[in-house]
Design a protein around this motif. Structure first.
Motif, mmCIF file in Angstrom:
data_model
loop_
_atom_site.group_PDB
_atom_site.id
_atom_site.type_symbol
_atom_site.label_atom_id
_atom_site.label_comp_id
_atom_site.label_asym_id
_atom_site.label_seq_id
_atom_site.Cartn_x
_atom_site.Cartn_y
_atom_site.Cartn_z
ATOM 1 N N MET B 1 -5.139 -22.053 50.601
ATOM 2 C CA MET B 1 -5.477 -23.354 50.050
ATOM 3 C C MET B 1 -5.871 -23.196 48.587
ATOM 4 N N VAL B 2 -5.341 -24.055 47.755
ATOM 5 C CA VAL B 2 -5.730 -24.012 46.352
ATOM 6 C C VAL B 2 -6.258 -25.379 45.925
ATOM 7 N N VAL B 3 -7.447 -25.369 45.374
ATOM 8 C CA VAL B 3 -8.010 -26.577 44.761
ATOM 9 C C VAL B 3 -7.669 -26.465 43.282
ATOM 10 N N MET B 4 -6.835 -27.352 42.796
ATOM 11 C CA MET B 4 -6.320 -27.135 41.438
ATOM 12 C C MET B 4 -6.481 -28.346 40.522
ATOM 13 N N ALA B 5 -6.376 -28.053 39.242
ATOM 14 C CA ALA B 5 -6.512 -29.094 38.216
ATOM 15 C C ALA B 5 -5.316 -30.046 38.268
ATOM 16 N N ASP B 6 -5.592 -31.286 37.929
ATOM 17 C CA ASP B 6 -4.541 -32.318 37.833
ATOM 18 C C ASP B 6 -3.435 -31.865 36.876
ATOM 19 N N TYR B 7 -3.814 -31.151 35.826
ATOM 20 C CA TYR B 7 -2.841 -30.703 34.819
ATOM 21 C C TYR B 7 -1.651 -29.970 35.443
ATOM 22 N N PHE B 8 -1.913 -29.160 36.445
ATOM 23 C CA PHE B 8 -0.822 -28.361 37.010
ATOM 24 C C PHE B 8 0.175 -29.236 37.781
ATOM 25 N N MET B 9 -0.276 -30.391 38.225
ATOM 26 C CA MET B 9 0.616 -31.317 38.932
ATOM 27 C C MET B 9 1.251 -32.311 37.971
ATOM 28 N N ASN B 10 0.466 -32.738 36.995
ATOM 29 C CA ASN B 10 0.914 -33.809 36.093
ATOM 30 C C ASN B 10 0.806 -33.377 34.630
ATOM 31 N N PRO B 11 1.497 -32.305 34.245
ATOM 32 C CA PRO B 11 1.317 -31.784 32.876
ATOM 33 C C PRO B 11 1.749 -32.764 31.789
ATOM 34 N N GLN B 12 2.604 -33.705 32.140
ATOM 35 C CA GLN B 12 3.083 -34.661 31.129
ATOM 36 C C GLN B 12 1.957 -35.532 30.572
ATOM 37 N N GLN B 13 0.818 -35.535 31.246
ATOM 38 C CA GLN B 13 -0.323 -36.330 30.791
ATOM 39 C C GLN B 13 -1.177 -35.589 29.758
ATOM 40 N N TYR B 14 -0.867 -34.336 29.520
ATOM 41 C CA TYR B 14 -1.719 -33.499 28.670
ATOM 42 C C TYR B 14 -0.909 -33.070 27.455
ATOM 43 N N LEU B 17 -1.084 -29.571 25.727
ATOM 44 C CA LEU B 17 -0.871 -28.378 26.564
ATOM 45 C C LEU B 17 0.602 -28.241 26.927
ATOM 46 N N PRO B 18 1.017 -27.044 27.295
ATOM 47 C CA PRO B 18 2.434 -26.852 27.637
ATOM 48 C C PRO B 18 2.859 -27.768 28.791
ATOM 49 N N PRO B 19 4.011 -28.432 28.645
ATOM 50 C CA PRO B 19 4.471 -29.326 29.722
ATOM 51 C C PRO B 19 5.129 -28.524 30.841
ATOM 52 N N SER B 20 4.364 -27.633 31.413
ATOM 53 C CA SER B 20 4.934 -26.656 32.343
ATOM 54 C C SER B 20 4.665 -27.021 33.808
ATOM 55 N N GLN B 21 5.692 -26.900 34.595
ATOM 56 C CA GLN B 21 5.575 -27.122 36.043
ATOM 57 C C GLN B 21 5.421 -25.793 36.791
ATOM 58 N N GLN B 22 5.270 -24.719 36.034
ATOM 59 C CA GLN B 22 5.373 -23.394 36.661
ATOM 60 C C GLN B 22 4.317 -23.129 37.729
ATOM 61 N N VAL B 23 3.117 -23.611 37.502
ATOM 62 C CA VAL B 23 2.059 -23.354 38.486
ATOM 63 C C VAL B 23 2.359 -24.106 39.774
ATOM 64 N N PRO B 39 -7.906 -36.621 37.835
ATOM 65 C CA PRO B 39 -7.740 -36.386 36.392
ATOM 66 C C PRO B 39 -9.011 -36.699 35.612
ATOM 67 N N LEU B 40 -9.028 -36.290 34.358
ATOM 68 C CA LEU B 40 -10.217 -36.459 33.516
ATOM 69 C C LEU B 40 -10.654 -37.915 33.368
ATOM 70 N N ILE B 76 -9.322 -27.501 29.219
ATOM 71 C CA ILE B 76 -9.671 -28.836 29.720
ATOM 72 C C ILE B 76 -11.151 -28.825 30.120
ATOM 73 N N PRO B 77 -11.890 -29.868 29.755
ATOM 74 C CA PRO B 77 -13.305 -29.910 30.187
ATOM 75 C C PRO B 77 -13.435 -29.687 31.695
ATOM 76 N N GLY B 78 -14.425 -28.890 32.054
ATOM 77 C CA GLY B 78 -14.638 -28.584 33.473
ATOM 78 C C GLY B 78 -13.481 -27.832 34.089
ATOM 79 N N LYS B 79 -12.691 -27.209 33.220
ATOM 80 C CA LYS B 79 -11.486 -26.451 33.638
ATOM 81 C C LYS B 79 -10.499 -27.353 34.397
ATOM 82 N N GLY B 80 -10.678 -28.646 34.240
ATOM 83 C CA GLY B 80 -9.777 -29.586 34.926
ATOM 84 C C GLY B 80 -10.067 -29.729 36.410
ATOM 85 N N ILE B 81 -11.081 -29.005 36.868
ATOM 86 C CA ILE B 81 -11.424 -29.084 38.299
ATOM 87 C C ILE B 81 -12.867 -29.574 38.486
ATOM 88 N N TRP B 82 -13.401 -30.184 37.429
ATOM 89 C CA TRP B 82 -14.760 -30.718 37.520
ATOM 90 C C TRP B 82 -15.714 -29.615 37.984
#
Lengths: 191, 123
Positions: B1-14, B17-23, B39-40, B76-82
């Protein structure tokens, strides 16, 4: 969408998806169809330019991951509805934000689910109770919303926010077919 | 299980930052279940309940033998994971903070560099 100068701007879109479409670990034991992400569904939605927002899983948060599979009638009780309403409040806060920012909002639920069904939910007839010994064949898919989606719709209505254009992936239907479901979702997203 | 930042799912909003889907691609292809953090711009009044429900899940999965990992983004503030809020809630419940990995923009130079920094953490 066009700006005043005529240049094209991508339309802002967000899809609120059932929790388990990103996390099959949340499913009732033995009901997960994939290891983690439901790739064909999530990738299709992403490919259409939607942001992805993950809805909470009310069943996981209420009964945990070792819960029995159950039906809409069993979940249709004041305690579970109260739980769903509490989730609906903070979920609606996020939907409201996107609504105010004029995003096109869609909701992709889980058809056949007693909680997350959008077009279809799962019912027991006659009412079950007591020791669980039901066969999966007794799980009947009927038109209607699951309890969680029902409570979310009520919360949105209270706030004057239209319920999003919605569909469901029928992964809780015993005769689920991924190819057919992806075709159906494609048509929904194109419509 | 991974609890992850919104950025890794929706990079187009940032935009910075690199618009990468790699993660996302890596987690998806590795069979990880994802809990995406909000998201933030999430309304402040909604945050405590989101955090509480996230910690409920971390607790439940942890109690049932799942490995739960946190994946954040450095810029990202709070590393994107609050992270501050998450740690506060975990501490309140006397729970350990799950293993945390944070990525930087330099980790997105190529799919290989992303894969390399995730492999050790997720394996």
């Amino acid at each position: 969408m066009k700006t005043g100068r005529g240049s094209s701007v991508a339309k802002k879109r967000v899809a609120f998806v059932a929790h388990c479409l990103l996390n099959q670990n949340a499913k009732v034991a033995e009901f997960a169809r994939l290891p983690g992400v439901v790739t064909p569904v999530v990738d299709l939605i992403k490919s259409r330019g939607y942001l992805i927002e993950q809805l909470p899983c009310p069943e996981l948060l209420f009964n945990g991951i070792t819960r029995w599979w159950t039906t809409r009638e069993i979940y249709d009780n004041p305690g579970y509805r109260k739980h769903c309403r509490s989730l609906a409040k903070f979920t609606a806060d996020v939907i409201e934000k996107y609504h105010k920012e004029r995003y096109e909002i869609i909701l992709i639920g889980l058809d056949g689910s007693p909680s997350s069904g959008v077009r279809f939910t799962g019912t027991s007839d006659p009412i079950w109770g007591g020791r669980p010994n039901a066969k999966i064949e007794e799980y009947k898919i009927v038109p209607g919303r699951g309890i969680w989606i029902d409570e979310l719709a009520k919360e949105l209505e209270l706030r004057g926010i239209p319920f999003p254009k919605a569909s469901g992936v029928p992964m809780d239907s015993p005769d689920f077919d991924m190819t057919k479901s992806v075709a159906e979702l494609t048509a929904f997203l194109s419509g | 299980m991974v609890v992850m930042a919104d950025y890794f799912m929706n990079p187009q909003q940032y935009k910075r930052l690199p618009p990468s889907q790699q993660v996302y691609d890596y987690l998806r292809d590795s069979g990880y279940g994802i809990i995406k953090m909000p998201p933030l711009g999430t309304p402040k009044r909604a945050v405590p309940a989101w955090i509480s429900s996230t910690v409920d899940q971390i607790q439940e999965y942890g109690n049932r033998g799942f490995t739960v990992l946190l994946l954040g983004m450095n810029s990202i503030p709070g590393k994107g994971i609050w992270l501050t809020e998450l740690k506060k809630e975990l501490t309140k419940r006397r729970m350990n903070v799950p293993p945390l990995k944070t990525l930087s923009s330099s980790d997105f130079k190529s799919p290989d560099s992303t894969r390399k920094c995730l492999t050790g953490f997720l394996s």
